[in-house]
Design a protein around this motif. Structure first.
Motif, PDB file in Angstrom:
ATOM      1  N   HIS A 160      22.922  53.190   9.852  1.00  0.00           N
ATOM      2  CA  HIS A 160      22.437  51.937   9.222  1.00  0.00           C
ATOM      3  C   HIS A 160      23.069  51.789   7.697  1.00  0.00           C
ATOM      4  CE1 HIS A 160      18.842  50.924   6.607  1.00  0.00           C
ATOM      5  NE2 HIS A 160      19.079  49.844   7.146  1.00  0.00           N
TER       6      HIS A 160
ATOM      7  N   VAL B 233      22.494  48.686  21.688  1.00  0.00           N
ATOM      8  CA  VAL B 233      21.913  47.335  21.251  1.00  0.00           C
ATOM      9  C   VAL B 233      22.853  46.228  21.974  1.00  0.00           C
ATOM     10  CG1 VAL B 233      21.030  48.028  19.146  1.00  0.00           C
ATOM     11  CG2 VAL B 233      23.252  47.282  19.242  1.00  0.00           C
TER      12      VAL B 233
ATOM     13  N   LEU C 130      17.534  41.995   4.940  1.00  0.00           N
ATOM     14  CA  LEU C 130      17.686  42.391   6.399  1.00  0.00           C
ATOM     15  C   LEU C 130      18.342  43.795   6.494  1.00  0.00           C
ATOM     16  CD1 LEU C 130      18.732  39.051   7.731  1.00  0.00           C
ATOM     17  CD2 LEU C 130      16.533  39.943   7.606  1.00  0.00           C
ATOM     18  N   ASN C 131      18.239  44.401   7.375  1.00  0.00           N
ATOM     19  CA  ASN C 131      18.923  45.617   7.550  1.00  0.00           C
ATOM     20  C   ASN C 131      20.333  45.431   8.321  1.00  0.00           C
ATOM     21  OD1 ASN C 131      17.114  47.771   7.068  1.00  0.00           O
ATOM     22  ND2 ASN C 131      15.928  47.244   8.693  1.00  0.00           N
TER      23      ASN C 131
ATOM     24  N   TYR D 276      23.860  42.381  10.984  1.00  0.00           N
ATOM     25  CA  TYR D 276      22.455  42.250  10.667  1.00  0.00           C
ATOM     26  C   TYR D 276      21.521  42.252  11.731  1.00  0.00           C
ATOM     27  CZ  TYR D 276      23.821  41.154   5.661  1.00  0.00           C
ATOM     28  OH  TYR D 276      24.347  41.223   4.444  1.00  0.00           O
ATOM     29  N   GLU D 277      20.525  42.982  11.452  1.00  0.00           N
ATOM     30  CA  GLU D 277      19.335  43.354  12.297  1.00  0.00           C
ATOM     31  C   GLU D 277      18.920  42.063  13.240  1.00  0.00           C
ATOM     32  OE1 GLU D 277      16.727  46.655  11.770  1.00  0.00           O
ATOM     33  OE2 GLU D 277      15.218  44.745  11.464  1.00  0.00           O
ATOM     34  N   THR D 278      18.661  40.772  12.745  1.00  0.00           N
ATOM     35  CA  THR D 278      18.363  39.625  13.325  1.00  0.00           C
ATOM     36  C   THR D 278      19.387  39.285  14.547  1.00  0.00           C
ATOM     37  OG1 THR D 278      19.513  38.238  11.634  1.00  0.00           O
ATOM     38  CG2 THR D 278      17.089  38.532  11.186  1.00  0.00           C
TER      39      THR D 278
ATOM     40  N   VAL E 208      24.748  51.556  17.731  1.00  0.00           N
ATOM     41  CA  VAL E 208      24.587  51.672  16.388  1.00  0.00           C
ATOM     42  C   VAL E 208      25.309  52.958  16.066  1.00  0.00           C
ATOM     43  CG1 VAL E 208      22.853  51.777  14.382  1.00  0.00           C
ATOM     44  CG2 VAL E 208      22.536  50.121  16.276  1.00  0.00           C
TER      45      VAL E 208
ATOM     46  N   TYR F  42      23.897  46.934   9.678  1.00  0.00           N
ATOM     47  CA  TYR F  42      24.194  48.063  10.628  1.00  0.00           C
ATOM     48  C   TYR F  42      25.880  48.141  11.143  1.00  0.00           C
ATOM     49  CZ  TYR F  42      19.219  48.361  11.867  1.00  0.00           C
ATOM     50  OH  TYR F  42      18.027  48.369  11.958  1.00  0.00           O
TER      51      TYR F  42
ATOM     52  N   ALA G  18      14.906  51.143   8.919  1.00  0.00           N
ATOM     53  CA  ALA G  18      15.874  50.737   9.953  1.00  0.00           C
ATOM     54  C   ALA G  18      15.192  50.548  11.346  1.00  0.00           C
ATOM     55  CB  ALA G  18      16.876  51.652   9.988  1.00  0.00           C
ATOM     56  N   LEU G  19      15.403  49.350  12.062  1.00  0.00           N
ATOM     57  CA  LEU G  19      14.643  49.312  13.425  1.00  0.00           C
ATOM     58  C   LEU G  19      15.524  50.020  14.459  1.00  0.00           C
ATOM     59  CD1 LEU G  19      12.616  47.846  15.144  1.00  0.00           C
ATOM     60  CD2 LEU G  19      14.125  46.035  15.436  1.00  0.00           C
ATOM     61  N   PHE G  20      16.849  50.214  14.070  1.00  0.00           N
ATOM     62  CA  PHE G  20      17.574  50.821  15.167  1.00  0.00           C
ATOM     63  C   PHE G  20      18.409  52.252  14.717  1.00  0.00           C
ATOM     64  CE2 PHE G  20      17.927  46.251  16.230  1.00  0.00           C
ATOM     65  CZ  PHE G  20      17.215  46.126  17.420  1.00  0.00           C
TER      66      PHE G  20
END
Length: 94
Positions: free
Chosen positions: A42, A11, A61-62, A87-89, A39, A64, A3-5
């Motif tokens: 995840h 965010v 994709l992740n 989604y993370e994008t 967030v 959240y 997970a990026l976040f």
């Protein structure tokens, strides 16, 4: 997929409008674009439904849970929190 976040990360939902560039399937609500949230969790990694809707190859994709203050989106809102799956994008660090 890492997970990026992590939970607790502030965010911003990207203020992007891909529907103005052609046919697309979007799971991100219009009213959240440009909004700031936090967030919560995840949820895992899944194939991108925005590609699957058109039978295109879909990146994993992740996903959240992101918490928003309803009052920050709708000034007259009453209530505690709004939690949306994103989604993370669609997310960027705030």
């Amino acid at each position: 997929m890492s997970a990026l976040f992590p939970a607790g990360t502030s965010v911003r939902v990207r203020d992007d409008w891909p529907e103005t560039r052609g046919a697309c399937h979007i799971r991100t609500p219009h009213y959240l674009r440009g909004a700031h949230g936090v967030v919560e969790k995840h949820l895992g990694a899944f194939a991108n439904p925005e590609d699957l809707a058109f039978a295109r190859p879909a990146a994993v994709l992740n996903l959240y849970h992101v918490r928003f203050s309803p009052q920050a989106i709708w000034p007259d809102a009453k209530g505690d929190v709004l939690v949306v799956e994103l989604y993370e994008t669609w997310l960027e660090a705030a």
